[in-house]
Motif scaffolding. Structure first.
Motif, short mmCIF file in Angstrom:
data_model
loop_
_atom_site.label_atom_id
_atom_site.label_comp_id
_atom_site.label_asym_id
_atom_site.label_seq_id
_atom_site.Cartn_x
_atom_site.Cartn_y
_atom_site.Cartn_z
N GLU A 5 0.83 -1.21 0.00
CA GLU A 5 0.00 0.00 0.00
C GLU A 5 0.86 1.25 0.00
O GLU A 5 0.61 2.19 -0.75
CB GLU A 5 -0.92 0.01 1.24
N THR B 242 -3.64 2.10 -6.38
CA THR B 242 -3.98 3.37 -5.72
C THR B 242 -4.31 4.43 -6.75
O THR B 242 -3.55 4.64 -7.70
CB THR B 242 -2.80 3.86 -4.85
N VAL C 103 -6.31 9.87 -1.60
CA VAL C 103 -6.04 8.57 -2.22
C VAL C 103 -7.19 7.59 -1.95
O VAL C 103 -7.86 7.66 -0.93
CB VAL C 103 -4.72 7.91 -1.70
N GLU C 104 -7.38 6.70 -2.90
CA GLU C 104 -8.28 5.55 -2.75
C GLU C 104 -7.45 4.32 -3.12
O GLU C 104 -6.85 4.28 -4.19
CB GLU C 104 -9.48 5.64 -3.71
N THR C 105 -7.38 3.35 -2.20
CA THR C 105 -6.48 2.20 -2.39
C THR C 105 -7.26 0.89 -2.34
O THR C 105 -8.14 0.72 -1.50
CB THR C 105 -5.38 2.25 -1.31
N GLU D 199 0.90 3.96 -3.01
CA GLU D 199 0.47 5.33 -2.72
C GLU D 199 1.57 6.34 -3.03
O GLU D 199 1.31 7.39 -3.60
CB GLU D 199 0.00 5.43 -1.26
#
Ligand code: IMP
Length: 199
Positions: free
Chosen positions: A54, A128, A136-138, A58
């Motif tokens: 992650e 991401t 952010v959207e992961t 990101e």
């Protein structure tokens, strides 16, 4: 908090891998998203200094979004072997060395598994989406299975020839690529992205 959606328009793809760029562009086209590569904008690839998939996805997506002033998509992926404490994990690409020789990386995994009965493994893909305001959207996808030896099949890449997904008799290296792409860790992560940010 509600997820932020991607509203058409241009999206920067942070990957510098031509195969991944083609695959992701094709997946996004039906949603009216036009993709441009970070390389075509002259954006450098940041160093992958994160401790998790992650964090690496990101930092790559944030760097591309900041550099381009546009939303950006980055991915990070790898093979996780629980009996090896999660290795090679985020170091999956680096285990192949400067020559990117995955026969060496696969042999290293096998050598460390000698004498162990637990041969479970899974692939992880994290995608991401990042915006220039640092939102952010992961999304994480996994596909579970076990490792076989010797390697089998020439169709895939990376660790595919030693990975047997649960319920399958062919390794990812032997499997028809279309079938692999429908069940892979990237497909799972991408389906989550579509549902949350595009659907
Ligand atoms: P990344 O480009 O930094 O995400 O590195 C991912 C590395 O993980 C690749 O170089 C492969 O070694 C491994 N990997 C990720 N996905 C797959 C897959 O679908 N099959 C085989 N190896 C994979």
């Amino acid at each position: 908090m509600t997820a932020r959606r991607l509203e058409g328009g241009r999206l920067v793809l942070a990957s510098h891998n031509a195969g991944k760029l083609r695959e992701i562009a094709a997946l996004l086209r039906p949603y009216g998203i036009e993709t441009i590569s970070a390389a075509s904008l002259g954006l450098a690839e940041p160093e992958e200094t994160g401790a998790t998939f992650e964090e690496n996805a990101e930092l790559k997506a944030l760097a591309a979004a900041a550099g381009a002033g546009l939303p950006a998509l980055a991915d990070d992926s790898g093979l996780v072997v629980p009996a090896l404490g999660g290795a090679p994990g985020i170091y999956s690409a680096r285990w192949a060395g400067a020559g990117k020789d995955f026969r060496i990386a696969m042999a290293k995994v096998e050598a460390r598994l000698v004498g162990r009965s637990d041969r479970r493994a899974y692939f992880v893909a994290v995608l991401t989406l990042a915006w220039p305001d640092r939102h952010v959207e992961t999304f994480r996808g996994e596909v579970h299975g076990r490792l076989v030896w010797p390697p089998r099949g020439e169709k895939g890449f990376g660790y595919d020839p030693i990975f047997l997904a649960e319920g399958e008799s062919e390794t990812f290296g032997e499997m028809d690529p279309g079938k692999k792409h429908r069940m892979s860790h990237r497909a799972v992560a991408f389906a989550k992205l579509v549902t949350t940010s595009l659907g």
